[in-house]
Write a protein that holds these residues in place. Sequence first.
Motif, PDB file in Angstrom:
ATOM      1  N   ASP A  62       0.862  -1.098  -0.165  1.00  0.00           N
ATOM      2  CA  ASP A  62      -0.124   0.175   0.013  1.00  0.00           C
ATOM      3  C   ASP A  62       0.947   1.337  -0.189  1.00  0.00           C
ATOM      4  OD1 ASP A  62      -2.229  -1.447  -0.015  1.00  0.00           O
ATOM      5  OD2 ASP A  62      -2.744  -1.208   2.201  1.00  0.00           O
ATOM      6  N   THR A  63       1.994   1.140   0.713  1.00  0.00           N
ATOM      7  CA  THR A  63       2.880   2.520   0.832  1.00  0.00           C
ATOM      8  C   THR A  63       3.580   2.761  -0.481  1.00  0.00           C
ATOM      9  OG1 THR A  63       3.193   2.059   3.045  1.00  0.00           O
ATOM     10  CG2 THR A  63       4.683   3.497   2.050  1.00  0.00           C
ATOM     11  N   ALA A  67       3.031   5.755  -3.199  1.00  0.00           N
ATOM     12  CA  ALA A  67       4.343   6.681  -3.631  1.00  0.00           C
ATOM     13  C   ALA A  67       3.915   6.593  -5.117  1.00  0.00           C
ATOM     14  CB  ALA A  67       5.502   5.897  -3.199  1.00  0.00           C
ATOM     15  N   ASN A  68       3.861   5.513  -5.759  1.00  0.00           N
ATOM     16  CA  ASN A  68       3.802   5.838  -7.249  1.00  0.00           C
ATOM     17  C   ASN A  68       2.753   6.672  -7.957  1.00  0.00           C
ATOM     18  OD1 ASN A  68       5.571   3.588  -7.400  1.00  0.00           O
ATOM     19  ND2 ASN A  68       3.882   1.978  -7.720  1.00  0.00           N
ATOM     20  N   THR A  69       1.694   6.910  -6.973  1.00  0.00           N
ATOM     21  CA  THR A  69       0.498   7.773  -7.650  1.00  0.00           C
ATOM     22  C   THR A  69       0.607   9.156  -7.024  1.00  0.00           C
ATOM     23  OG1 THR A  69      -0.820   6.921  -5.595  1.00  0.00           O
ATOM     24  CG2 THR A  69      -1.171   5.812  -7.811  1.00  0.00           C
ATOM     25  N   GLU A  70       1.757   9.274  -6.052  1.00  0.00           N
ATOM     26  CA  GLU A  70       1.926  10.921  -5.530  1.00  0.00           C
ATOM     27  C   GLU A  70       2.630  11.455  -6.678  1.00  0.00           C
ATOM     28  OE1 GLU A  70       1.642  13.972  -4.145  1.00  0.00           O
ATOM     29  OE2 GLU A  70       0.917  12.517  -2.984  1.00  0.00           O
ATOM     30  N   ILE A  74       9.225  11.599  -5.827  1.00  0.00           N
ATOM     31  CA  ILE A  74      10.196  11.322  -7.097  1.00  0.00           C
ATOM     32  C   ILE A  74      11.051   9.927  -6.738  1.00  0.00           C
ATOM     33  CG2 ILE A  74      10.316  13.775  -7.944  1.00  0.00           C
ATOM     34  CD1 ILE A  74      13.035  13.771  -6.572  1.00  0.00           C
ATOM     35  N   GLY A  75      10.699   9.377  -5.434  1.00  0.00           N
ATOM     36  CA  GLY A  75      11.439   8.270  -5.199  1.00  0.00           C
ATOM     37  C   GLY A  75      11.145   7.971  -3.767  1.00  0.00           C
ATOM     38  N   GLY A  92       5.286  -5.381  -3.311  1.00  0.00           N
ATOM     39  CA  GLY A  92       5.432  -4.141  -2.988  1.00  0.00           C
ATOM     40  C   GLY A  92       6.546  -3.436  -4.252  1.00  0.00           C
ATOM     41  N   LEU A  93       7.631  -4.220  -4.176  1.00  0.00           N
ATOM     42  CA  LEU A  93       8.841  -3.977  -5.353  1.00  0.00           C
ATOM     43  C   LEU A  93       8.456  -4.399  -6.588  1.00  0.00           C
ATOM     44  CD1 LEU A  93      11.698  -5.327  -3.078  1.00  0.00           C
ATOM     45  CD2 LEU A  93      11.434  -2.908  -3.676  1.00  0.00           C
ATOM     46  N   GLN A  94       7.661  -5.396  -6.623  1.00  0.00           N
ATOM     47  CA  GLN A  94       7.012  -5.675  -8.115  1.00  0.00           C
ATOM     48  C   GLN A  94       6.120  -4.457  -8.813  1.00  0.00           C
ATOM     49  OE1 GLN A  94       5.011  -9.411  -7.367  1.00  0.00           O
ATOM     50  NE2 GLN A  94       6.564 -10.315  -8.713  1.00  0.00           N
ATOM     51  N   ALA A  95       5.523  -3.857  -7.909  1.00  0.00           N
ATOM     52  CA  ALA A  95       4.696  -2.630  -8.189  1.00  0.00           C
ATOM     53  C   ALA A  95       5.607  -1.321  -8.321  1.00  0.00           C
ATOM     54  CB  ALA A  95       3.602  -2.246  -7.060  1.00  0.00           C
TER      55      ALA A  95
END
Length: 499
Positions: A62-63, A67-70, A74-75, A92-95
């Motif tokens: 979820d975290t 981060a991907n969608t915020e 930037i990382g 999570g790392l796959q996403a």
Amino acid sequence: MSSLKNLEVWFITGSQDLYGEETLKQAAAHSEEIAAFLNSNTNIPVQVKFKPIVKNTTEIYDTIVAANTEQNCIGIITWMHTFSPAKMWIRGLQALQKPLLHLHTQFNRDIPWDTMDMDFMNLNQSAHGDREFGFIVSRMKIARKVVTGYWQDEDVLERINIWARAAAAWHDWQGAKFVRFGDNMRYVAVTEGDKVEAEIKFGFSVNTHGIGDLVEEIDAVTEDQVNAILKEYENLYVLNADVSEGGSKRKQVYDAAKIELGLRAFLEKGNYKGFTDTFEDLHGLVQLPGLAVQRLMQDGYGFAGEGDWKTPAIVRACKIMASGYEGANAFMEDYTYHFDPKNALVLGSHMLEVDASLASDKPKLEVHPLGIGGKDDPARLVFNAKGGKALNASLVDMGDRFRLVVNTVQGIDSKEDLPKLPVARVLWQPEPDMKTACSAWIYAGGAHHTVYSQNLTPEYLEDFARIANLELILIDKSTKLDQFEKDLRLSEIYYKMKH
């Protein structure tokens, strides 16, 4: 360039439910303190945001998805305060779609020899947990930067700063637009490239507009706008009598001002971050844009001549990475050599279009014949560049991949007036020496167009290349040609196997 402080990286700390509430409270407090320290440090140009400790697969996933969608994230920076079983991290790392920095640190700098007990050991076991996390990231072949050391150490902070700037440049590329006025210079190979593959791989787009679209914007410029910018020129540059008001070449400066205003309006309306043009397609323009290009680059736009769209992209990326630094990142070209065996030098320039941020003194605004393009004599800023440590970097399309070739150099303060060369001049000594560096550059297929950076080191571009999954070839003080050729062959094999 604008500040990077509107951008953020997320500080994510791994643990697990095994340790109990008290240990997890301490871990969260320590993590929040580290994040706050990084966020307040003036050497780190972006915000560092603490995120609640993640203890299981769902919290991790979820975290990372958040981060991907915020948009401004930037990382992510990850740290395992305790042991965090790495199978929990797989989903999570796959996403993960953002750059990753693995901070291998611990909250305490020193071992408390007299008081250390098992509770302390259970809480402070980053040496244990980070290896578990490191394994799964390596197993999953995810590119990341690993920074090891105490979180308050200056070298640790500097390496985080460099990564954050590289991540900001990558973020800037995502959805960026670069405009190409006209086509590529005829028959030239290295400035061509696969624009579709670049958009897939790098996230920026390149599309062509006819020069007539630019001319429309230039024609819309008003007299008041031109007069205002002419006053700006007079305040910023040295003007001889022939280009001052009433001078014989004032008309060419007036035309250059109109081109700048029209070009700036076109770029702003289209939300472009860089551009390229060619002297072979100037229909409707009274002169080749020179002064306009120099000033737009100084304001942060990427540029290269002759239809080369790859170099504006890397110029722009370097400008983002160096935001707030002294010195410049400028479009450059190796023009001619000085083969004195005791003082071998490269003279760099590019007809008209060299960023005046490089200048050692107040630039001179001059008008001179160009000899190509078949148009009126163009205005340009004439200056010598400041010396000092620098690098040249070239982005090229090798057919099956893109390659970034980097050469560290030593910029040289010019001792020559060059009275008959009315363009911007940059002198440098390539490392490790002229013959080795130039031969290695040619073996690597580096282009004649580069970005010349006065304020970046290879580590910035190494981090950027890692994030971009971009092959990087470095030519520096340690380069030896026999080993360099072997390294090129190994790199060729690696990328063919990878793809």
